[in-house]
Design a protein around this motif. Structure first.
Motif, PDB file in Angstrom:
ATOM      1  N   THR A 118      -8.908  43.440 -12.305  1.00 12.92           N
ATOM      2  CA  THR A 118      -8.497  44.128 -11.080  1.00 12.92           C
ATOM      3  C   THR A 118      -8.163  45.586 -11.384  1.00 12.92           C
ATOM      4  O   THR A 118      -7.568  45.889 -12.427  1.00 12.92           O
ATOM      5  CB  THR A 118      -7.270  43.423 -10.474  1.00 12.92           C
ATOM      6  OG1 THR A 118      -7.562  42.037 -10.300  1.00 12.92           O
ATOM      7  CG2 THR A 118      -6.894  44.027  -9.139  1.00 12.92           C
ATOM      8  N   PRO A 119      -8.535  46.505 -10.505  1.00  9.99           N
ATOM      9  CA  PRO A 119      -8.211  47.922 -10.749  1.00  9.99           C
ATOM     10  C   PRO A 119      -6.713  48.141 -10.920  1.00  9.99           C
ATOM     11  O   PRO A 119      -5.881  47.456 -10.325  1.00  9.99           O
ATOM     12  CB  PRO A 119      -8.743  48.623  -9.492  1.00  9.99           C
ATOM     13  CG  PRO A 119      -9.802  47.718  -8.980  1.00  9.99           C
ATOM     14  CD  PRO A 119      -9.366  46.326  -9.294  1.00  9.99           C
ATOM     15  N   LYS A 120      -6.393  49.120 -11.721  1.00  8.58           N
ATOM     16  CA  LYS A 120      -4.996  49.398 -12.039  1.00  8.58           C
ATOM     17  C   LYS A 120      -4.185  49.765 -10.794  1.00  8.58           C
ATOM     18  O   LYS A 120      -3.023  49.373 -10.662  1.00  8.58           O
ATOM     19  CB  LYS A 120      -4.912  50.539 -13.058  1.00  8.58           C
ATOM     20  CG  LYS A 120      -5.476  50.197 -14.434  1.00  8.58           C
ATOM     21  CD  LYS A 120      -4.605  49.168 -15.141  1.00  8.58           C
ATOM     22  CE  LYS A 120      -5.112  48.909 -16.554  1.00  8.58           C
ATOM     23  NZ  LYS A 120      -4.291  47.903 -17.268  1.00  8.58           N
ATOM     24  N   GLU A 121      -4.803  50.532  -9.892  1.00  5.05           N
ATOM     25  CA  GLU A 121      -4.067  50.935  -8.709  1.00  5.05           C
ATOM     26  C   GLU A 121      -3.687  49.731  -7.854  1.00  5.05           C
ATOM     27  O   GLU A 121      -2.587  49.662  -7.308  1.00  5.05           O
ATOM     28  CB  GLU A 121      -4.894  51.925  -7.892  1.00  5.05           C
ATOM     29  CG  GLU A 121      -5.095  53.273  -8.580  1.00  5.05           C
ATOM     30  CD  GLU A 121      -3.777  53.968  -8.878  1.00  5.05           C
ATOM     31  OE1 GLU A 121      -2.833  53.835  -8.053  1.00  5.05           O
ATOM     32  OE2 GLU A 121      -3.665  54.635  -9.930  1.00  5.05           O
ATOM     33  N   ASP A 122      -4.610  48.766  -7.756  1.00  8.65           N
ATOM     34  CA  ASP A 122      -4.302  47.561  -6.995  1.00  8.65           C
ATOM     35  C   ASP A 122      -3.211  46.746  -7.677  1.00  8.65           C
ATOM     36  O   ASP A 122      -2.330  46.168  -7.011  1.00  8.65           O
ATOM     37  CB  ASP A 122      -5.567  46.715  -6.823  1.00  8.65           C
ATOM     38  CG  ASP A 122      -6.607  47.427  -5.971  1.00  8.65           C
ATOM     39  OD1 ASP A 122      -6.233  48.385  -5.263  1.00  8.65           O
ATOM     40  OD2 ASP A 122      -7.795  47.026  -6.029  1.00  8.65           O
ATOM     41  N   LEU A 123      -3.257  46.686  -8.995  1.00  9.78           N
ATOM     42  CA  LEU A 123      -2.237  45.941  -9.740  1.00  9.78           C
ATOM     43  C   LEU A 123      -0.862  46.583  -9.552  1.00  9.78           C
ATOM     44  O   LEU A 123       0.138  45.895  -9.357  1.00  9.78           O
ATOM     45  CB  LEU A 123      -2.596  45.896 -11.225  1.00  9.78           C
ATOM     46  CG  LEU A 123      -3.839  45.089 -11.605  1.00  9.78           C
ATOM     47  CD1 LEU A 123      -4.155  45.262 -13.083  1.00  9.78           C
ATOM     48  CD2 LEU A 123      -3.637  43.612 -11.282  1.00  9.78           C
ATOM     49  N   LYS A 124      -0.823  47.916  -9.609  1.00 11.02           N
ATOM     50  CA  LYS A 124       0.457  48.605  -9.437  1.00 11.02           C
ATOM     51  C   LYS A 124       0.994  48.414  -8.015  1.00 11.02           C
ATOM     52  O   LYS A 124       2.195  48.207  -7.805  1.00 11.02           O
ATOM     53  CB  LYS A 124       0.289  50.085  -9.749  1.00 11.02           C
ATOM     54  CG  LYS A 124      -0.021  50.385 -11.206  1.00 11.02           C
ATOM     55  CD  LYS A 124      -0.204  51.883 -11.430  1.00 11.02           C
ATOM     56  CE  LYS A 124      -0.555  52.190 -12.877  1.00 11.02           C
ATOM     57  NZ  LYS A 124      -0.768  53.650 -13.104  1.00 11.02           N
ATOM     58  N   GLY A 125       0.081  48.504  -7.027  1.00  7.02           N
ATOM     59  CA  GLY A 125       0.535  48.306  -5.655  1.00  7.02           C
ATOM     60  C   GLY A 125       1.064  46.902  -5.423  1.00  7.02           C
ATOM     61  O   GLY A 125       2.082  46.716  -4.736  1.00  7.02           O
ATOM     62  N   LYS A 176      -1.703  44.705 -19.017  1.00  9.72           N
ATOM     63  CA  LYS A 176      -1.461  45.871 -19.867  1.00  9.72           C
ATOM     64  C   LYS A 176      -1.053  47.087 -19.037  1.00  9.72           C
ATOM     65  O   LYS A 176      -1.611  48.186 -19.169  1.00  9.72           O
ATOM     66  CB  LYS A 176      -2.716  46.185 -20.692  1.00  9.72           C
ATOM     67  CG  LYS A 176      -3.106  45.065 -21.649  1.00  9.72           C
ATOM     68  CD  LYS A 176      -4.336  45.421 -22.459  1.00  9.72           C
ATOM     69  CE  LYS A 176      -4.720  44.271 -23.396  1.00  9.72           C
ATOM     70  NZ  LYS A 176      -5.945  44.584 -24.185  1.00  9.72           N
ATOM     71  N   LEU A 177      -0.067  46.866 -18.197  1.00 12.94           N
ATOM     72  CA  LEU A 177       0.457  47.965 -17.397  1.00 12.94           C
ATOM     73  C   LEU A 177       1.390  48.825 -18.239  1.00 12.94           C
ATOM     74  O   LEU A 177       1.921  48.394 -19.268  1.00 12.94           O
ATOM     75  CB  LEU A 177       1.189  47.425 -16.167  1.00 12.94           C
ATOM     76  CG  LEU A 177       0.325  46.624 -15.179  1.00 12.94           C
ATOM     77  CD1 LEU A 177       1.175  46.133 -14.021  1.00 12.94           C
ATOM     78  CD2 LEU A 177      -0.846  47.452 -14.665  1.00 12.94           C
ATOM     79  N   SER A 178       1.582  50.050 -17.809  1.00 17.91           N
ATOM     80  CA  SER A 178       2.367  51.007 -18.587  1.00 17.91           C
ATOM     81  C   SER A 178       3.861  50.702 -18.476  1.00 17.91           C
ATOM     82  O   SER A 178       4.305  49.887 -17.661  1.00 17.91           O
ATOM     83  CB  SER A 178       2.095  52.428 -18.091  1.00 17.91           C
ATOM     84  OG  SER A 178       2.527  52.555 -16.732  1.00 17.91           O
ATOM     85  N   LYS A 179       4.633  51.392 -19.322  1.00 17.65           N
ATOM     86  CA  LYS A 179       6.081  51.235 -19.292  1.00 17.65           C
ATOM     87  C   LYS A 179       6.680  51.731 -17.981  1.00 17.65           C
ATOM     88  O   LYS A 179       7.787  51.334 -17.613  1.00 17.65           O
ATOM     89  CB  LYS A 179       6.716  51.991 -20.457  1.00 17.65           C
ATOM     90  CG  LYS A 179       6.482  51.350 -21.816  1.00 17.65           C
ATOM     91  CD  LYS A 179       7.273  52.079 -22.890  1.00 17.65           C
ATOM     92  CE  LYS A 179       7.092  51.392 -24.249  1.00 17.65           C
ATOM     93  NZ  LYS A 179       7.865  52.081 -25.314  1.00 17.65           N
ATOM     94  N   LEU A 180       5.946  52.598 -17.305  1.00 17.05           N
ATOM     95  CA  LEU A 180       6.450  53.104 -16.025  1.00 17.05           C
ATOM     96  C   LEU A 180       6.628  51.984 -15.011  1.00 17.05           C
ATOM     97  O   LEU A 180       7.612  51.966 -14.252  1.00 17.05           O
ATOM     98  CB  LEU A 180       5.486  54.162 -15.483  1.00 17.05           C
ATOM     99  CG  LEU A 180       5.922  54.868 -14.194  1.00 17.05           C
ATOM    100  CD1 LEU A 180       7.224  55.626 -14.422  1.00 17.05           C
ATOM    101  CD2 LEU A 180       4.822  55.797 -13.707  1.00 17.05           C
ATOM    102  N   GLU A 181       5.716  51.028 -15.012  1.00 17.62           N
ATOM    103  CA  GLU A 181       5.834  49.901 -14.088  1.00 17.62           C
ATOM    104  C   GLU A 181       6.978  48.973 -14.489  1.00 17.62           C
ATOM    105  O   GLU A 181       7.709  48.473 -13.628  1.00 17.62           O
ATOM    106  CB  GLU A 181       4.510  49.122 -14.040  1.00 17.62           C
ATOM    107  CG  GLU A 181       3.294  49.980 -13.744  1.00 17.62           C
ATOM    108  CD  GLU A 181       3.465  50.803 -12.482  1.00 17.62           C
ATOM    109  OE1 GLU A 181       4.052  50.285 -11.503  1.00 17.62           O
ATOM    110  OE2 GLU A 181       3.038  51.971 -12.462  1.00 17.62           O
ATOM    111  N   ALA A 182       7.117  48.747 -15.783  1.00 19.08           N
ATOM    112  CA  ALA A 182       8.250  47.934 -16.240  1.00 19.08           C
ATOM    113  C   ALA A 182       9.569  48.618 -15.911  1.00 19.08           C
ATOM    114  O   ALA A 182      10.544  47.970 -15.511  1.00 19.08           O
ATOM    115  CB  ALA A 182       8.145  47.675 -17.740  1.00 19.08           C
TER     116      ALA A 182
END
Length: 923
Positions: free
Chosen positions: A467-474, A514-520
């Protein structure tokens, strides 16, 4: 006519586990009532809602026997604020307060029933409990309320009732109605009369089933009076009086049975139950025999409300009050299964008696028939006197709802649509998750809210890796939005479901994609403050769940590297924060400090010590004690740095009990003795020295007694010699004594029995000083400091000295040698061999052999060319001129202090021998 008004508990500031405020809705002898949390903050509050808006006439409080508040304030309101916790003070109008007795006169063995007469209107009543009365039983400074009662008139029907009463009064005086004026409440000026059956004391001492029978008989008595059946009314009056005694007795049996169950004495409980059943059956049989009641199978009162909340004689048609939901405080006896209708007991009584057609229950086909509230989900049960449209749901008021207590029946139907405010607030989440899922999360029914979180959990799990990163972050940020809202939910299953989704985000979703630390970081900073707020919940179980989850989150690999959770924990405690919140924060910091340490974890010595030192000044004792534990744990890791944030360890600082505890804890960690241990050691050493001193004084007194006995014997012999020289029988006087004879007579009383010296200064004190310092035949042992004879020094070291276990006899020289040196001494063969005792004496000072015999000892030790190692002799020879020993009274100090306590004076070889009991005599 005022009557008992039913109420439900809306909220309370807290309660101890097992003593919920909902217990106040039940009136029975075995009720336990409400109890505040341990070591709580004051004041404590309880808010109740009457089943209808009413005119309150009387309030009754039954206080606990020792958890007694000093003052209780009353507030009333007509409406409930939009946000239930906390209540806004301006919405309530203060009525006043009552003071409660401290119960010292009864020894905390009685309960005070306080009745307060008021005249006010409202539907919500708030009780404010102030600081408790201190006593030895109330260890945790709690307040409690066993029961409360509200008596009044409904406001909606009071005007109609008064109008009807006025019409009846006019008709009576006009003679148009033959009714008895005593039957009307407005007649005879008794409109405010309160029935004794509505009094709180009646329900608290009566068996609930018998209480219902009494009320029904009282109704029939009033009906009989109206019909002028006075004989029947008299019969009912007597039956009511008898039943009151029966109810009190059955209530006492029930309390005894409950106590037996709590003590696990099931034989006694079985006996009490059988006794109650037999007595109840006997009484009911007598009532049936007199045709006072009809026997029909009915459920036991414990399965129904113990007390009907609506008075039967009220002219207003009010909805029946619901029994309170089961709380944690309900005991096993209250959760017992109801008596089956198919197999009724022989003494089950029809408490409804003969009901009129209007009182008969509606048939299932009746259009207005509704399902029994117990069959509905807990959220969908209507509140008493709150008229909702069909299908409307009510938010559960229970603070700590458990799925085992209110089984989840599943969400039926569709959730209500989102409001404009909710649409604006959740717009970002709706774009990602859809309006249907968000509407479920915003629903007033907790089952919908739980289903929304479980659906979200499954959606996050099923998200593919590509899945695209933007969708995962949203998706993550939308999930965090709903999680943050659900963490605040007061329903336990919803709260637990939110923690489940949050844990999955941190441990699975972020590492998997594998999302960035910003999301955590976003997850942590949006949820940890809300979770910390839940650690101050009034429920101990929810506090523990929230604290454990924060600890688990902080130890998670993805969160630990962020070092964010410790930064929230070291924030200073707010002055107005609850005690639970402060205690949970300090306890959580203490646990994480042990797990994480201070090396690149977010914890530093500076921020931890700054937090802990401020926590030492907190108003709650448990918080201060936990802060001490934090400081000690940090000292184990960083000893020298911690001391910089504390005052110096001196007497001024130790006046503070907390700093004294901290410094003593430091001493234990460092292995140093604490002040208490030092004082204990000094005390033990002092006691041991006193004991040894007493023993030495006792031994010295025995030796002095022996010396006095010897001197007394010498004086007796001197007196016999003087009699021998007395005048002859012819009356002639004896020849005058020569000077040597006078000196000899003087020496009998003033003679040293060891060296033979005579002196007028040899009084009792003078002889003690002579033995202690000057006698050439004596010496002091260098190991036990006792005065012994030089001739017996070797035997003393081997058999009598305190250090005798450390000496051994040399087989060559026959002298006492320390055991450590004995092997070398024997191997070197440097000592002079000793001769047999018949051939020679051996001096233990100079180690020389000299002539045998007892007189040879005096020559060797006292002669001009005697023993050179006798220090007393050498000191005497060095004096110029050598003063006579014992001359003059100034040579001896007063008292017996010249002789060392506990010293012993051995027997001289020449003329004395030792006997048992430390006494000496002449050979």
């Amino acid at each position: 006519m005022p009557h008992k008004i039913g109420f439900v508990v809306v909220s309370s500031s807290g309660h101890e586990d097992g003593f919920s405020a909902r217990e106040l809705m039940i009136h029975a002898p075995t009720v336990r009532g409400w109890r505040s949390p341990r070591c709580c903050q004051f004041p404590q509050e309880i808010v109740v809602q009457m089943v209808e808006r009413c005119r309150i006439r009387k309030l009754q409080l039954l206080a606990h026997q020792y958890m007694i508040p000093s003052k209780v304030e009353f507030y009333v309101s007509h409406c409930l604020p939009e946000c239930l916790p906390p209540f806004q003070a301006e919405r309530f109008r203060r009525l006043g307060y009552v003071s409660l007795c401290d119960n010292e006169k009864t020894g905390c063995r009685a309960r005070e029933l306080k009745s307060v007469y008021v005249d006010t209107e409202g539907q919500f009543l708030k009780l404010v409990f102030h600081q408790n009365h201190a006593n030895k039983y109330n260890v945790y400074n709690q307040v409690a309320l066993v029961a409360m009662n509200v008596i009044g008139d409904p406001v909606g029907c009071s005007d109609e009732s008064n109008m009807a009463s006025r019409e009846k009064l006019i008709d009576h005086y006009l003679g148009q109605r033959p009714e008895d004026p005593a039957l009307e409440g407005t007649c005879s000026g008794k409109s405010d009369h309160i029935s004794p059956l509505d009094d709180l004391a009646f329900d608290m001492y009566q068996d609930p089933e018998v209480a219902q029978i009494i009320r029904k008989l009282d109704e029939r008595k009033r009906e009989a009076v109206q019909q002028e059946r006075y004989d029947y009314a008299k019969k009912l009056k007597q039956a009511i009086a008898d039943l009151q005694k029966v109810g009190e007795r059955l209530g006492r049996y029930e309390v005894e049975k409950r106590c037996a169950v709590e003590k696990e004495d099931y034989d006694l409980a079985k006996h009490k139950k059988r006794q109650m059943d037999q007595y109840r059956a006997q009484v009911y049989a007598q009532l049936e025999l007199h045709s006072l009641v009809d026997m029909e199978p009915v459920p036991r009162p414990l399965d129904l409300p113990l007390q009907p909340l609506i008075h039967s004689s009220s002219s207003c048609h009010l909805p029946p009050a619901l029994p309170p939901p089961q709380d944690d405080s309900v005991t096993e006896n209250q959760r017992a299964e109801p008596v089956p209708l198919e197999q009724p007991s022989s003494h089950s009584l029809d408490v409804s008696l003969q009901r009129s057609p209007s009182d008969q229950p509606l048939s299932p086909s009746h259009p207005s028939h509704r399902a029994h509230p117990e069959a509905l989900p807990y959220d969908e049960r209507p509140l008493p006197a709150v008229h909702k449209q069909p299908g409307a749901a009510v938010e559960p008021e229970k603070r700590d709802l458990d799925t085992s207590e209110a089984p989840r029946a599943g969400a039926v139907g569709e959730p209500e649509p989102l409001t404009e405010k909710a649409l604006r607030e959740a717009s970002s989440a709706i774009e990602v998750l859809g309006e249907a899922l968000v509407a479920q999360a915003y629903s007033k029914t907790w089952s919908f809210r739980e289903d929304a979180l479980l659906t979200l959990y499954q959606q996050l799990v099923d998200t593919p890796v590509g899945t695209p990163k933007e969708d995962l972050k949203g998706l993550l940020r939308a999930a965090v939005f709903l999680i943050r809202r659900s963490i605040r939910d007061i329903v336990t299953p919803v709260f637990q479901a939110s923690l489940k989704v949050l844990k999955m985000l941190l441990t699975q979703y972020i590492p998997k994609h594998k999302l960035s630390k910003l999301e955590a970081t976003h997850c942590v900073e949006r949820t940890v403050p809300v979770l910390l707020a839940r650690t101050g919940d009034s429920s101990a179980r929810l506090r523990a769940v929230a604290s454990n989850f924060i600890q688990e989150m902080a130890l998670c690999k993805e969160v630990r590297s962020l070092q964010m959770v410790p930064s929230y924990l070291v924030q200073p405690l707010k002055a107005n924060a609850s005690a639970h919140l402060a205690l949970s924060q300090v306890a959580l910091l203490s646990r994480l400090l042990r797990d994480l340490g201070t090396d690149s974890t977010g914890f530093t010595v500076e921020n931890v010590m700054t937090f802990a030192v401020r926590a030492l000044q907190h108003r709650v004792l448990q918080v201060r004690e936990m802060a001490v534990c934090v400081i000690l744990d940090l000292y184990r890791q960083r000893r020298s740095v911690v001391l910089e944030y504390l005052p110096p360890d001196d007497s001024t600082s130790r006046k503070n009990i907390l700093f004294k505890t901290i410094f003593e804890g430091f001493a234990e960690i460092d292995g140093r003795p604490t002040d208490a241990e030092i004082r204990a050691q000094k005390r033990a050493a002092t006691e041991e020295a006193e004991k040894q001193k007493k023993e030495e004084i006792k031994a010295l007194q025995g030796q002095l007694a022996a010396l006095k006995e010897m001197q007394a014997g010498a004086q007796e012999k001197g007196s016999e010699a003087a009699k021998a020289k007395s005048p002859d029988p012819d009356g002639r006087s004896a020849a005058p004594r020569s000077p040597p004879e006078a000196a000899e007579n003087l020496g009998l009383d003033n003679l040293c029995i060891f060296c033979g010296e005579r002196s007028a200064a040899f009084t009792e004190e003078g002889l003690d000083l002579h033995y202690w310092k000057h006698c050439l035949m004596l010496t002091r042992c260098g190991y036990c400091r006792q005065v012994v004879e030089i001739a017996s020094l070797t035997d003393h070291l081997l058999t009598e000295c305190d250090k005798r276990d450390g000496f051994g006899r040399c087989c060559r020289c026959s002298e006492a040698v320390p055991k450590e040196e004995l092997p070398r001494h024997v191997a070197s063969k440097d000592c002079h061999p000793a001769k047999p005792e018949k051939l020679a004496n051996r001096c233990p000072l100079c180690h020389e052999n000299f002539a045998p015999g007892e007189e040879a000892w005096k020559v060797h030790l006292m002669g001009p060319v005697g023993c050179a190692m006798n220090l007393r002799r050498t000191c005497l020879l060095l004096k110029a001129p050598a003063p006579l020993q014992g001359k003059g009274p100034d040579t001896a100090k007063p008292g017996t202090s010249a002789l060392k306590a506990g010293s012993k004076i051995p027997t001289p070889k020449g003329g004395l021998s030792r006997c048992s009991g430390r006494t000496y005599r002449k050979r």
